[in-house]
Design an enzyme around this catalytic site. Structure first.
Site, short mmCIF file in Angstrom:
data_model
loop_
_atom_site.label_atom_id
_atom_site.label_comp_id
_atom_site.label_asym_id
_atom_site.label_seq_id
_atom_site.Cartn_x
_atom_site.Cartn_y
_atom_site.Cartn_z
N ASP A 92 0.82 -1.21 0.00
CA ASP A 92 0.00 0.00 0.00
C ASP A 92 0.86 1.26 0.00
OD1 ASP A 92 -2.35 1.49 0.21
OD2 ASP A 92 -2.33 1.46 2.40
N ASP A 118 2.32 5.30 -5.35
CA ASP A 118 1.64 6.57 -5.09
C ASP A 118 2.53 7.74 -5.47
OD1 ASP A 118 0.22 8.72 -4.28
OD2 ASP A 118 0.01 8.11 -2.19
N HIS A 192 -8.46 11.80 2.09
CA HIS A 192 -7.25 11.02 1.85
C HIS A 192 -6.25 11.81 1.02
CE1 HIS A 192 -4.96 8.44 -0.94
NE2 HIS A 192 -4.59 7.91 0.19
N ASN A 248 -10.31 0.58 0.77
CA ASN A 248 -9.23 0.50 1.75
C ASN A 248 -9.72 0.75 3.18
OD1 ASN A 248 -7.73 0.21 -0.55
ND2 ASN A 248 -6.22 1.77 -0.03
ZN ZN Z 1 -4.66 5.36 0.94
#
Ligand code: ZN
Length: 332
Positions: A92, A118, A192, A248
């Site tokens: 993640d 990310d 987020h 998530n």
């Molecule tokens: Zn996240």
């Protein structure tokens, strides 16, 4: 069922997309959450997707993220062998600076079924380039890649409109086309990443629009929802109906863990802590000036651990009902 790879996970997502349900993506950093999450999915006959962040791996490895990842994954592997459901692992929120030190060894050693890169805080072109690189690295291993797109425009002028925090549907199509990512994390108003701390309106319509535009371009993908703790059942179901296949969950488990521990130890205070003013030596087990000793039936960490596992299982089962993955395992 042993711990499975990207090819099998792609089949689960294809079924989810077809039948309109989502998988919870369950973050964990230690074994009580892991065991509770596993038990919930086994009881509900849902395949389970476990998530390990770099931070969780670092925690589990005493500061060494790769050692921690190896340790957590071998634990998962051993448990997976006792389960009928499919067990998957996603890495993640891996940051671009950790591609060589974290993603590459994880791919080479078979430590994940999918990985999320990310680079959503980077400008669009840079995000595309970084995501492309990870997709190229992951392909030979059959590992799926999740990318994230939540644009920020006008930051350089110092004024950021709320609109800027939502994923733009046309940009989403371009991003998927150019990177070839398998899953797309979108920003539709949950708290987020770049939108953290802002009061944004939840835009189910936007998730639907992104899904429709991707389909029209022949690029249908499971959409991913981050920052999903705190949504109502109706909101989650509407988002799943709009094309979200991965939801998530991290914060909910953290809170349930802390709440269970706090409740337990406050109720059992006198069994663990000596009376006020009485010094107690944990090595000699001597209490000075009082006849008191702690109760091993309470302070054994497994006693609290079982309570935590049960509480995590209860909340996970409830959230499995929200996303609709119960009874849909490809394996059990
Ligand atoms: Zn996240």
């Amino acid at each position: 069922m042993p711990f499975l790879g990207g090819k099998e996970l792609a089949q689960v997502y294809a079924k989810a997309k077809r039948e309109g349900f989502a998988l919870l993506a369950n973050n964990f950093a230690e074994t009580n959450v892991l065991l509770g999450v596993m038990a919930a999915h086994a009881a509900k006959r849902s395949d389970v997707l476990l998530q390990i962040s770099q931070g969780a791996a670092k925690f589990a490895g005493g500061g060494n993220a790769l050692a921690g990842l190896r340790a957590l994954v071998s634990y998962v592997r051993a448990l997976a062998a006792t389960q009928k459901i499919g067990v998957f692992i996603n890495l993640d929120h891996v940051t671009p600076d950790a591609i060589d030190s974290f993603i590459v060894p994880a791919l080479q050693e078979g430590l994940c079924s999918s990985v999320m890169i990310d680079a959503s805080d980077r400008p669009f072109e840079e995000n595309v380039a970084i995501t492309q690189k990870v997709v190229e690295l992951a392909r030979p291993y059959g590992v799926l890649v999740e990318g994230e797109l939540g644009r920020i425009k006008g930051v350089e002028e110092g004024i950021v409109s709320d609109e800027a925090f939502y994923t733009d549907p046309d940009e989403a199509v371009e991003y998927v086309a150019r990177t070839g990512v398998d899953l797309l994390a979108i920003s539709v108003g949950t708290q987020h990443g770049v939108s953290a701390g802002r009061e944004l309106k939840l835009r189910v319509d936007l998730a639907k629009k992104i899904d429709e535009k991707l389909k029209a371009a022949g690029l249908e993908r499971p959409l991913v929802l981050h920052g999903a703790s705190g949504l109502t059942t109706d909101q989650v179901r509407a988002l799943v109906a709009a094309g979200v296949c991965k939801v998530n969950k991290d914060t909910t488990y953290q809170y349930v863990y802390a709440r269970t521990a706090a409740t337990f130890y406050i109720a059992q205070r006198a069994e663990v802590l000596p009376p006020d003013g009485v010094p107690f030596d944990p090595i000699t087990f001597e209490a000075q000036g009082a006849r008191w000793s702690p109760n091993k039936k309470v302070f054994d960490p497994r006693v609290l651990g079982k309570e935590i596992q049960a509480a995590i299982q209860r909340v996970a089962e409830e959230m499995i009902d929200q996303v609709g993955s119960g009874g849909r395992s490809l394996y059990a």
